[in-house]
Design a protein around this motif. Structure first.
Motif, mmCIF file in Angstrom:
data_model
loop_
_atom_site.group_PDB
_atom_site.id
_atom_site.type_symbol
_atom_site.label_atom_id
_atom_site.label_comp_id
_atom_site.label_asym_id
_atom_site.label_seq_id
_atom_site.Cartn_x
_atom_site.Cartn_y
_atom_site.Cartn_z
ATOM 1 N N UNK B 22 0.856 -1.180 0.000
ATOM 2 C CA UNK B 22 0.000 0.000 0.000
ATOM 3 C C UNK B 22 0.888 1.224 0.000
ATOM 4 N N UNK B 23 0.512 2.210 -0.817
ATOM 5 C CA UNK B 23 1.290 3.440 -0.855
ATOM 6 C C UNK B 23 0.343 4.608 -0.583
ATOM 7 N N UNK B 24 0.630 5.355 0.440
ATOM 8 C CA UNK B 24 -0.234 6.499 0.747
ATOM 9 C C UNK B 24 0.606 7.760 0.607
ATOM 10 N N UNK B 25 0.263 8.576 -0.386
ATOM 11 C CA UNK B 25 1.057 9.779 -0.646
ATOM 12 C C UNK B 25 0.801 10.817 0.434
ATOM 13 N N UNK B 26 1.757 11.722 0.587
ATOM 14 C CA UNK B 26 1.658 12.777 1.596
ATOM 15 C C UNK B 26 0.404 13.615 1.358
ATOM 16 N N UNK B 27 -0.329 13.892 2.429
ATOM 17 C CA UNK B 27 -1.498 14.748 2.333
ATOM 18 C C UNK B 27 -2.742 14.064 1.810
ATOM 19 N N UNK B 28 -2.667 12.746 1.586
ATOM 20 C CA UNK B 28 -3.839 12.043 1.064
ATOM 21 C C UNK B 28 -4.634 11.391 2.191
ATOM 22 N N UNK B 29 -5.903 11.184 1.897
ATOM 23 C CA UNK B 29 -6.807 10.574 2.873
ATOM 24 C C UNK B 29 -7.101 9.163 2.390
ATOM 25 N N UNK B 30 -6.610 8.169 3.124
ATOM 26 C CA UNK B 30 -6.774 6.787 2.703
ATOM 27 C C UNK B 30 -7.732 6.078 3.657
ATOM 28 N N UNK B 31 -8.773 5.460 3.109
ATOM 29 C CA UNK B 31 -9.715 4.745 3.970
ATOM 30 C C UNK B 31 -9.553 3.242 3.770
ATOM 31 N N UNK B 32 -9.427 2.509 4.878
ATOM 32 C CA UNK B 32 -9.407 1.051 4.816
ATOM 33 C C UNK B 32 -10.802 0.567 5.170
ATOM 34 N N UNK B 33 -11.444 -0.159 4.247
ATOM 35 C CA UNK B 33 -12.785 -0.644 4.534
ATOM 36 C C UNK B 33 -12.823 -2.163 4.392
ATOM 37 N N UNK B 34 -13.843 -2.747 4.995
ATOM 38 C CA UNK B 34 -13.998 -4.199 4.925
ATOM 39 C C UNK B 34 -14.853 -4.640 6.089
ATOM 40 N N UNK B 35 -15.218 -5.911 6.062
ATOM 41 C CA UNK B 35 -16.057 -6.432 7.134
ATOM 42 C C UNK B 35 -15.227 -6.589 8.403
ATOM 43 N N UNK B 36 -15.903 -6.871 9.528
ATOM 44 C CA UNK B 36 -15.188 -7.028 10.789
ATOM 45 C C UNK B 36 -14.176 -8.167 10.678
ATOM 46 N N UNK B 191 -7.624 5.918 7.660
ATOM 47 C CA UNK B 191 -8.919 5.946 8.327
ATOM 48 C C UNK B 191 -9.561 4.568 8.183
ATOM 49 N N UNK B 192 -9.836 3.920 9.305
ATOM 50 C CA UNK B 192 -10.460 2.602 9.251
ATOM 51 C C UNK B 192 -11.949 2.746 9.516
ATOM 52 N N UNK B 193 -12.770 2.133 8.693
ATOM 53 C CA UNK B 193 -14.209 2.201 8.929
ATOM 54 C C UNK B 193 -14.881 0.996 8.279
ATOM 55 N N UNK B 194 -16.077 0.645 8.766
ATOM 56 C CA UNK B 194 -16.836 -0.351 8.025
ATOM 57 C C UNK B 194 -18.063 0.300 7.384
ATOM 58 N N UNK B 195 -18.109 1.631 7.509
ATOM 59 C CA UNK B 195 -19.226 2.376 6.938
ATOM 60 C C UNK B 195 -18.794 2.884 5.558
ATOM 61 N N UNK B 196 -19.290 2.234 4.508
ATOM 62 C CA UNK B 196 -18.839 2.548 3.166
ATOM 63 C C UNK B 196 -19.163 3.985 2.773
ATOM 64 N N UNK B 197 -20.335 4.492 3.196
ATOM 65 C CA UNK B 197 -20.690 5.868 2.847
ATOM 66 C C UNK B 197 -19.669 6.841 3.409
ATOM 67 N N UNK B 198 -19.251 6.560 4.652
ATOM 68 C CA UNK B 198 -18.271 7.416 5.304
ATOM 69 C C UNK B 198 -16.972 7.411 4.500
ATOM 70 N N UNK B 199 -16.555 6.208 4.089
ATOM 71 C CA UNK B 199 -15.303 6.082 3.343
ATOM 72 C C UNK B 199 -15.401 6.809 2.010
ATOM 73 N N UNK B 203 -12.678 9.777 1.563
ATOM 74 C CA UNK B 203 -11.376 9.276 1.126
ATOM 75 C C UNK B 203 -10.960 9.771 -0.247
ATOM 76 N N UNK B 204 -9.632 9.935 -0.424
ATOM 77 C CA UNK B 204 -9.051 10.113 -1.753
ATOM 78 C C UNK B 204 -8.730 8.746 -2.330
ATOM 79 N N UNK B 205 -8.364 7.849 -1.415
ATOM 80 C CA UNK B 205 -7.896 6.537 -1.832
ATOM 81 C C UNK B 205 -8.635 5.506 -0.979
ATOM 82 N N UNK B 206 -9.237 4.527 -1.664
ATOM 83 C CA UNK B 206 -10.068 3.561 -0.951
ATOM 84 C C UNK B 206 -9.409 2.188 -1.045
ATOM 85 N N UNK B 207 -9.268 1.523 0.104
ATOM 86 C CA UNK B 207 -8.660 0.204 0.112
ATOM 87 C C UNK B 207 -9.671 -0.780 0.677
ATOM 88 N N UNK B 208 -10.079 -1.749 -0.130
ATOM 89 C CA UNK B 208 -11.043 -2.739 0.342
ATOM 90 C C UNK B 208 -10.277 -3.987 0.780
#
Lengths: 405, 321
Positions: B22-36, B191-199, B203-208
């Motif tokens: 995973x590469x997260x560039x400076x100043x970017x908002x990366x959301x990690x999503x997935x089930x519990x 940012x970790x969340x399981x709420x897809x709408x929130x992500x 997010x700028x970058x979404x990781x499922x």
């Protein structure tokens, strides 16, 4: 059926009428005891058992009716409970508690003639019953009114002060006072010894308890062993434990003269201190362990995530959050140690227990009281003081953040 | 900048995170999503070494994190968790000033920073500085949590389901504020969340993630348009995907100039999302809306026909504007 239920019925009125049965029972027992049993007794000297005197004999009709009148009023108030009535009743109970020493003054005026300098006034069964029942009423009222602990400590101190002043200045004839005056220096020395023994043993067990609890948190195996040993120690009867210390300590003192020069020997303060610490450890360690464990793991995890070092986490987060429960442990330990120290007198450690055992030996009940009452008062003070401290620390700590929503 | 290369985490025999890069560039908002239990929290906590990774490399600004002292590393990284983890025996002000004090800032500096952050997060100082955490609502407590994480000006912010325990209205409000803060501060956020709408919203970058692996990553729009498999698609809302995509697009990007006909009755601000526009059409039984600027002056119109026609995969540069 539904129609009947809706109608106001005598039964419903009855259901709303809920007397405070606790207070009513306590007060009725007190009233009966006051009229049936001896309130005070007068003995010509220390050893001869006294001549009992009832309420009327001791206080005169006026005094007897006054006491009974206040008691009956209190009973009437507790038939119709309510915040206001409880407040009035609390004032009444305090008034009776305050009047009790004055009752003794009146009784000594009426019953003890000045041509008998050795004569002494003893508190009778009804008097003791009245005292304990009034205290029970007071506790009930305190709970109903949900008074904060600080208030109750202040009120008790006020009542105790009045008692003390009366005993000092106006109750020449009171047996307890005579015992006290005969042993003034001895009493203060014993009190000092008692308090020193208790505070040193509690201080040692706080230090030891904290270290043991921390070791237990680190090593799960050690926890089982340590709790096993401590539980076992707790089951040894206190006198037996004091006795068990005699041999080893005497041997140690004989082996190392330095120890005996420090005052360590088979009897005296050393075995007493050891035994007291042994007994104090279980409640201390158990509470310390629980106190440290109950701190919310989320809070500790956050502390780690913020970059706190382990020592910072312990001193700034875990320990302060554990403090109320920890203080609770210190409270239990102190109260227990105050009582146990009385037994320590048996192996020559001194303290207030010495009066109890001397008094028992001489069949002088007043002397037993001279030892027992201060121990009781010490225990109450320690209990109330440390309890109040724990209360003050608690409100900020118990509720977790986020629960408010 | 955060770089994860072939990172694996094993707990005894169980693999929690399996060879992720995973590469997260400076100043970017990366959301990690997935089930519990998919390993997203574990991944997050490996970055500030609350959990040590078993294999692979985690680099922070090019340096492997193993080279840092973990305590100093954590003080450089803001950390926000779901139940706030505020210290219940400390006041709000003291909680916020924690990391600066750990870094031995002077009292005046700490005070100034605390004041600044309380202002920034909408916590009036006079009202909140001396309150204890249990006197706060859930939303207020999490504002304090965010302020605490930002106190030492970290470049990186790790957020572990920060709004998961809040009611929907408070959650939405805090999401808006986080977006506003991020637009101003440009932190590198994981940012970790399981709420897809929130992500999707933040997010700028979404990781499922699923079962310890990364299933798909990319911009929210790219994932919405080309979900790799049925798992990603269902996570993205299945049939709701169209609306979710509309939520990422602004009204003004689909606006047509004012036509010759009378302007429609219903008005919508140009900055609203296309999803809100569609919802308004349904509510008002119309296929035409008048688009207005911030002074309520009509600037164009939005028609259902144009939206449907433009809903092509290539559309959607809107996010950048």
């Amino acid at each position: 059926m539904a129609l009947l239920d809706a109608l106001p019925s005598p039964q419903m009125a009855w259901r709303q009428w809920r007397p405070n049965s606790v207070l009513v029972v306590l007060l009725s027992v007190m009233l009966v005891a006051l009229w049936l049993f001896d309130v005070v007794s007068v003995s010509p000297n220390r050893i001869v058992s006294g001549q009992g005197a009832g309420l009327v004999e001791a206080m005169g009709w006026l005094g007897a009716l006054l006491v009974s009148g206040v008691t009956i009023t209190l009973m009437l108030l507790s038939l119709q409970p309510g915040r206001q009535n409880y407040q009035v009743a609390l004032v009444g109970v305090c008034l009776l508690l305050l009047l009790m020493p004055f009752g003794l003054i009146v009784a000594s005026d009426r019953l003890v003639s000045s041509d008998m300098p050795q004569a002494r006034l003893n508190m009778g069964m009804a008097y003791w019953l009245m005292l304990s029942l009034l205290l029970l009423c007071w506790i009930e009222l305190r709970l109903r009114l949900a008074l904060p602990r600080r208030w109750t400590v202040l009120m008790l101190l006020g009542v105790a002060l009045v008692w003390w002043l009366c005993a000092m200045w106006a109750l020449e004839a009171l047996a307890l006072g005579q015992e006290f005056r005969a042993r003034n220096d001895e009493f203060w020395r014993a009190l000092r010894q008692h308090i020193t023994l208790v505070s040193v043993s509690v201080a040692i067990s706080i230090g030891l308890g904290l270290s043991l609890a921390m070791l237990m948190r680190r090593y799960a195996n050690f926890q089982k062993v340590a709790f096993g040993v401590l539980n076992f120690l707790q089951t040894i009867p206190s006198i037996a434990l004091f006795g068990l210390m005699l041999g080893p300590l005497a041997w140690l003192a004989a082996q190392w003269p330095l120890l005996s020069r420090l005052g360590v020997s088979g009897i005296g303060w050393a075995p007493a201190l050891l035994a007291l610490v042994a007994y104090s450890l279980l409640p201390m360690v158990r509470n310390t362990y629980i106190a440290l464990e109950q701190v919310s793991p989320e809070t500790l995890e956050a502390a780690r995530g913020m970059g706190m070092r382990n020592s910072q986490r312990f001193w700034q987060v875990r320990l302060p959050l554990a403090l109320p429960v920890l203080l609770e442990g210190i409270r239990i330990t102190s109260v227990q140690a105050i009582g146990l120290t009385a037994v320590a007198a048996l192996i020559g450690a001194g303290g207030l227990g010495a009066f109890i055992f001397q008094g028992l030996g001489q069949a002088a009940m007043d002397m037993v009281l001279l030892g027992a009452l201060p121990i009781l008062i010490l225990a109450l003070i320690a209990d109330a003081g440390l309890g109040a401290l724990s209360d003050i620390l608690r409100p900020k700590n118990t509720v977790r953040p986020g629960d408010a929503q | 900048m955060i770089e994860l290369a072939h990172v694996t985490k094993r707990f005894d025999d169980a693999v929690a995170v399996d060879d992720i890069s995973l590469h997260i560039a400076k100043g970017k908002f990366c959301a990690l999503v997935g089930t519990s239990g998919c390993g997203k929290s574990t991944t997050l906590r490996m970055i500030n070494r609350l959990i040590e990774h078993s294999e692979g490399d985690i680099l922070l600004d090019g340096q492997p994190i193993a080279a840092y002292d973990p305590v100093k590393l954590r003080r450089r990284i803001g950390y926000v968790i779901q139940h706030t983890g505020l210290f219940p025996h400390w006041t709000v002000a003291r909680n916020i000033g924690l990391v600066p004090r750990l870094l031995k800032w002077s009292a005046a500096e700490v005070q100034a920073k605390v004041d600044e952050l309380m202002g920034l997060l909408g916590l009036p100082k006079d009202e909140f500085a001396h309150k204890y955490p249990h006197q706060l609502s859930g939303g207020q407590a999490q504002r304090v949590g965010v302020a605490r994480a930002l106190a030492a000006d970290p470049d990186i912010l790790l957020m572990d389901e920060p709004f998961g325990a809040l009611d929907p209205i408070t959650r939405e409000k805090l999401q808006d504020e986080l977006a506003r803060l991020q637009a101003k501060m440009h932190k590198t956020v994981v940012f970790v969340t399981h709420d897809m709408d929130e992500a999707l919203r933040l997010a700028d970058h979404l990781v499922v993630m699923r079962e310890g692996r990364i299933v798909q990553q990319g911009t929210p729009l790219a994932l919405l348009q080309h979900p790799q498999d049925s798992f990603v698609e269902s996570l993205l809302g299945g049939l709701e995907r169209g609306l979710k995509q509309a939520a990422l697009t602004r009204v003004k990007d689909h606006m047509a100039p004012m036509g010759p006909t009378l302007p429609a009755q219903s008005r919508i601000p140009a900055t609203f999302s296309l999803r809100q526009g569609l919802s308004m059409m349904l509510r008002d039984h119309t296929d035409r809306l008048t688009v207005v600027d911030q002074h309520d002056v009509p600037v164009g119109e939005l028609t259902l026909r144009k939206i449907v026609k433009e809903a092509q995969p290539e559309q959607g540069k809107a996010r950048e504007s």
